[in-house]
Design a protein around this motif. Sequence first.
Motif, PDB file in Angstrom:
ATOM      1  N   GLN A  33       9.840  -5.515 -10.563  1.00  0.00           N
ATOM      2  CA  GLN A  33       8.565  -5.072 -10.007  1.00  0.00           C
ATOM      3  C   GLN A  33       7.954  -6.223  -9.210  1.00  0.00           C
ATOM      4  N   HIS A  34       7.712  -5.985  -7.931  1.00  0.00           N
ATOM      5  CA  HIS A  34       7.054  -6.992  -7.088  1.00  0.00           C
ATOM      6  C   HIS A  34       5.581  -6.598  -6.949  1.00  0.00           C
ATOM      7  N   TYR A  35       4.691  -7.526  -7.297  1.00  0.00           N
ATOM      8  CA  TYR A  35       3.256  -7.233  -7.279  1.00  0.00           C
ATOM      9  C   TYR A  35       2.583  -7.743  -6.010  1.00  0.00           C
ATOM     10  N   THR A  36       2.933  -8.937  -5.598  1.00  0.00           N
ATOM     11  CA  THR A  36       2.425  -9.516  -4.355  1.00  0.00           C
ATOM     12  C   THR A  36       3.567 -10.303  -3.728  1.00  0.00           C
ATOM     13  N   GLU A 169      -3.386 -10.334  -7.648  1.00  0.00           N
ATOM     14  CA  GLU A 169      -2.547 -11.109  -8.553  1.00  0.00           C
ATOM     15  C   GLU A 169      -2.803 -10.785 -10.022  1.00  0.00           C
ATOM     16  N   ALA A 171      -2.499  -7.781 -11.205  1.00  0.00           N
ATOM     17  CA  ALA A 171      -1.824  -6.509 -11.464  1.00  0.00           C
ATOM     18  C   ALA A 171      -0.950  -6.534 -12.712  1.00  0.00           C
ATOM     19  N   TYR A 172      -0.190  -7.607 -12.899  1.00  0.00           N
ATOM     20  CA  TYR A 172       0.716  -7.637 -14.049  1.00  0.00           C
ATOM     21  C   TYR A 172      -0.066  -7.663 -15.359  1.00  0.00           C
ATOM     22  N   SER A 175      -1.628  -4.370 -16.109  1.00  0.00           N
ATOM     23  CA  SER A 175      -0.668  -3.344 -16.526  1.00  0.00           C
ATOM     24  C   SER A 175      -0.253  -3.541 -17.984  1.00  0.00           C
TER      25      SER A 175
END
Length: 277
Positions: A33-36, A169, A171-172, A175
Amino acid sequence: MLDNPPKRSEHAQKTAARPSPSGFYRERVLDIQHYTDKLFSFRTTRTQSFRFQSGQFTMIGLETEPRPILRAYSMASAVYDDWLEFFSIKVPDGPLTSKLQHIVVGDEILVGAKPTGTLLASNLQPGSRLFLLATGTGFAPFASILRDPEIYERFDTVVAVEGCRQAAELAYATSVIEDVRSHEFLGELAAGKLLYYATVTREPYYHQGRIPDLIDSGKLCDDLAIAPFNLATDRVMLCGNPQMLADLRKLFAGRGFAEGSSGKPGDFVIEKAFAER
């Protein structure tokens, strides 16, 4: 099974036939999973014999010539998961992350067989509130801790704090909090106990400012509507950039908090083995 599995990278094709180096497992990438443009997470298989405690890290890396490139990474997955999860920064010229950020499903990475680390509940004195203070990828060990049922049995309140430069940044960490709260088992344990505070420093956001400043001013506790930090009840874990760690160590020491270790449990613990990569 995927109908059209992605083509493995050139690195994977070169290393697939090699035996694992001594002291390492070879694990296969299952999901990415790529967030930024600077942050991503990935999951791998988990060798059944690999055991770790929530909050620990190990060495992971890629096989290259003449020797593997390895760096310390915390396990972000739960101790009971069948997979391993890692949260990483992307550094264009980083010896490992410049390559690691390009892995695809099916690639293989090396995972050290001997995890270690200081961010363990056993390194803390008994208390009723646990604060997990992180910046950036320093949130990774706390992702594992937050997924551990025992942490909610040990503490009445668990406060997870993540500080980043920009809102994207977060997001992880966000989640992970959402997953815990919605989990069929953990959600019930964490209900009424788990608090989350996200703050940024370089753009407008609901909460703004550096973690040390927010604690020193009392704003963090005020925003959460909880009592101020109290040596008698509060225990703290720290992981993130070196300046944040230095500032918070000084702040808590000034308030009488003692740093803990495996030999002598204390009021706060710091992961000193690595910072943001």
